[in-house]
Design a protein around this motif. Structure first.
Motif, mmCIF file in Angstrom:
data_model
loop_
_atom_site.group_PDB
_atom_site.id
_atom_site.type_symbol
_atom_site.label_atom_id
_atom_site.label_comp_id
_atom_site.label_asym_id
_atom_site.label_seq_id
_atom_site.Cartn_x
_atom_site.Cartn_y
_atom_site.Cartn_z
ATOM 1 N N VAL A 156 0.837 -1.204 0.000
ATOM 2 C CA VAL A 156 0.000 0.000 0.000
ATOM 3 C C VAL A 156 0.871 1.252 0.000
ATOM 4 O O VAL A 156 0.622 2.197 -0.766
ATOM 5 C CB VAL A 156 -0.950 0.011 1.216
ATOM 6 C CG1 VAL A 156 -1.629 1.384 1.357
ATOM 7 C CG2 VAL A 156 -2.006 -1.082 1.075
ATOM 8 N N GLN A 157 1.908 1.274 0.833
ATOM 9 C CA GLN A 157 2.774 2.449 0.921
ATOM 10 C C GLN A 157 3.527 2.693 -0.383
ATOM 11 O O GLN A 157 3.675 3.835 -0.826
ATOM 12 C CB GLN A 157 3.759 2.298 2.076
ATOM 13 C CG GLN A 157 4.560 3.562 2.365
ATOM 14 C CD GLN A 157 3.664 4.726 2.781
ATOM 15 O OE1 GLN A 157 2.897 4.619 3.731
ATOM 16 N NE2 GLN A 157 3.764 5.844 2.063
ATOM 17 N N THR A 158 4.006 1.620 -0.997
ATOM 18 C CA THR A 158 4.733 1.757 -2.268
ATOM 19 C C THR A 158 3.831 2.336 -3.345
ATOM 20 O O THR A 158 4.214 3.265 -4.076
ATOM 21 C CB THR A 158 5.262 0.387 -2.726
ATOM 22 O OG1 THR A 158 6.194 -0.112 -1.753
ATOM 23 C CG2 THR A 158 5.961 0.502 -4.073
ATOM 24 N N ALA A 159 2.616 1.806 -3.435
ATOM 25 C CA ALA A 159 1.663 2.315 -4.427
ATOM 26 C C ALA A 159 1.278 3.751 -4.122
ATOM 27 O O ALA A 159 1.123 4.581 -5.034
ATOM 28 C CB ALA A 159 0.423 1.417 -4.451
ATOM 29 N N LEU A 160 1.133 4.069 -2.845
ATOM 30 C CA LEU A 160 0.761 5.423 -2.441
ATOM 31 C C LEU A 160 1.853 6.427 -2.784
ATOM 32 O O LEU A 160 1.563 7.520 -3.281
ATOM 33 C CB LEU A 160 0.466 5.457 -0.944
ATOM 34 C CG LEU A 160 0.051 6.809 -0.371
ATOM 35 C CD1 LEU A 160 -1.238 7.297 -1.019
ATOM 36 C CD2 LEU A 160 -0.124 6.717 1.143
ATOM 37 N N ASP A 161 3.099 6.078 -2.536
ATOM 38 C CA ASP A 161 4.210 6.983 -2.848
ATOM 39 C C ASP A 161 4.233 7.314 -4.341
ATOM 40 O O ASP A 161 4.456 8.467 -4.738
ATOM 41 C CB ASP A 161 5.542 6.351 -2.431
ATOM 42 C CG ASP A 161 5.711 6.290 -0.918
ATOM 43 O OD1 ASP A 161 4.989 7.006 -0.206
ATOM 44 O OD2 ASP A 161 6.569 5.503 -0.458
ATOM 45 N N THR A 162 4.010 6.300 -5.157
ATOM 46 C CA THR A 162 3.979 6.506 -6.610
ATOM 47 C C THR A 162 2.823 7.411 -7.007
ATOM 48 O O THR A 162 2.970 8.317 -7.838
ATOM 49 C CB THR A 162 3.853 5.152 -7.339
ATOM 50 O OG1 THR A 162 4.962 4.316 -6.991
ATOM 51 C CG2 THR A 162 3.834 5.354 -8.853
ATOM 52 N N LEU A 163 1.669 7.193 -6.388
ATOM 53 C CA LEU A 163 0.487 8.004 -6.687
ATOM 54 C C LEU A 163 0.680 9.454 -6.267
ATOM 55 O O LEU A 163 0.354 10.376 -7.025
ATOM 56 C CB LEU A 163 -0.736 7.414 -5.988
ATOM 57 C CG LEU A 163 -2.027 8.226 -6.043
ATOM 58 C CD1 LEU A 163 -2.415 8.551 -7.480
ATOM 59 C CD2 LEU A 163 -3.153 7.472 -5.342
ATOM 60 N N LEU A 164 1.204 9.675 -5.080
ATOM 61 C CA LEU A 164 1.402 11.048 -4.604
ATOM 62 C C LEU A 164 2.366 11.818 -5.509
ATOM 63 O O LEU A 164 2.178 13.007 -5.760
ATOM 64 C CB LEU A 164 1.906 11.038 -3.166
ATOM 65 C CG LEU A 164 0.902 10.545 -2.119
ATOM 66 C CD1 LEU A 164 1.550 10.476 -0.742
ATOM 67 C CD2 LEU A 164 -0.331 11.438 -2.084
ATOM 68 N N ALA A 165 3.396 11.123 -5.991
ATOM 69 C CA ALA A 165 4.337 11.765 -6.913
ATOM 70 C C ALA A 165 3.621 12.150 -8.203
ATOM 71 O O ALA A 165 3.871 13.228 -8.772
ATOM 72 C CB ALA A 165 5.500 10.820 -7.213
#
Length: 286
Positions: A156-165
């Protein structure tokens, strides 16, 4: 939908200083009263919060229904403040959804992580296309899938970091003047007003009525704080305004004693409206 129209009345260009002053004077007494009365409250059982979500599912189950769907595509295309507010509201949902997931409140998290086909993103698509940006549908889907399929905190965190960028990249499709400290404070004002609208739905006469809206308000206020912390300037007027804004935001933190709300709260939406009015005055002074 009435709620949709009500929430998006706040997503507009900053009003006259006189109006802000009236709003500030009207809310200051209520803000002080609400904060003085607040006391540490232990988080209640999930059943209470889920009852609030149950009420919201008929109205607000889509991620942020009301926080942005009412803005016309032309407004999001032509108005940088409305556009950036919309992106920030999405971030607010993502933030609180991720925090709920990390804390083990999986079902709560799922209500904040919706597929990009939901209205909040769908209403943004015409503006993204008009502004020549790539959007972030694929990244949003990845986060939604990671949460809904319960793939684990790391995924979840990995996907979230990509999305926020990706969201930050799309947020660059505005004029240079929209990135000034004054404009950033105006954006904070819009987020706080929306948070106040949500909180007014969540807490009614001291009782928790809608956990989802309570959590939304928390997410929006957190993103607002992050925006202020990111302001950089050597100008004394800006640094003073930044410090004052952070102090105002710190004063309203007791509105959220935990991710899962208690059954009762003595804090009220009025303090959030008052905080928005104070920050509006600071923005107008820059």
């Amino acid at each position: 939908m009435g709620k949709r129209n009500k929430l998006w009345k706040s997503i507009s260009v900053i009003g006259l200083a006189g109006a802000a002053g009236m709003s500030l004077s009207a809310c200051t007494e209520e803000e002080n009263e609400g904060e003085a009365a607040v006391a540490p409250i232990e988080t209640s059982v999930d059943a209470v919060a889920l009852a609030g979500e149950g009420e919201g599912e008929g109205e607000v189950i889509s991620a942020g229904e009301g926080e942005g769907e009412g803005a016309a595509a032309t407004e999001l295309t032509s108005d940088d403040l409305a556009y950036l507010t919309h992106l920030s509201l999405i971030k607010g949902h993502l933030y609180v959804g991720a925090e709920l997931y990390k804390a083990g409140h999986i079902e709560h998290a799922k209500t904040h992580m919706k597929h990009p086909e939901s209205e909040l993103y769908a209403d943004l698509v015409p503006a993204l296309e008009a502004r020549g940006t790539a959007g972030f549908a694929k990244e949003l889907t990845a986060v939604s899938d990671a949460v809904n399929e319960e793939k684990g905190v790391e995924a979840v965190q990995t996907a979230l970091d990509t999305l926020l960028a990706a969201i930050d990249t799309n947020a660059m499709a505005v004029s240079e003047t929209s990135a000034t400290p004054a404009e950033k404070l105006k954006l904070v004002v819009q987020l706080l007003r929306t948070a106040a609208d949500e909180y007014a739905i969540a807490v009614v006469d001291g009782k928790m009525e809608n956990a989802h809206e309570y959590q939304d308000a928390f997410g929006f206020t957190t993103i607002a704080t992050d925006l202020v912390e990111g302001i950089e300037s050597d100008e004394s007027a800006v640094t003073d305004a930044k410090a004052a804004t952070l102090a105002i935001l710190a004063d309203v933190k007791p509105h959220w004693p935990g991710l899962i709300p208690p059954e009762t709260l003595k804090t009220e939406a009025g303090a959030l409206y008052g905080a928005a009015a104070q920050i509006e005055l600071l923005a107008l002074g820059l």
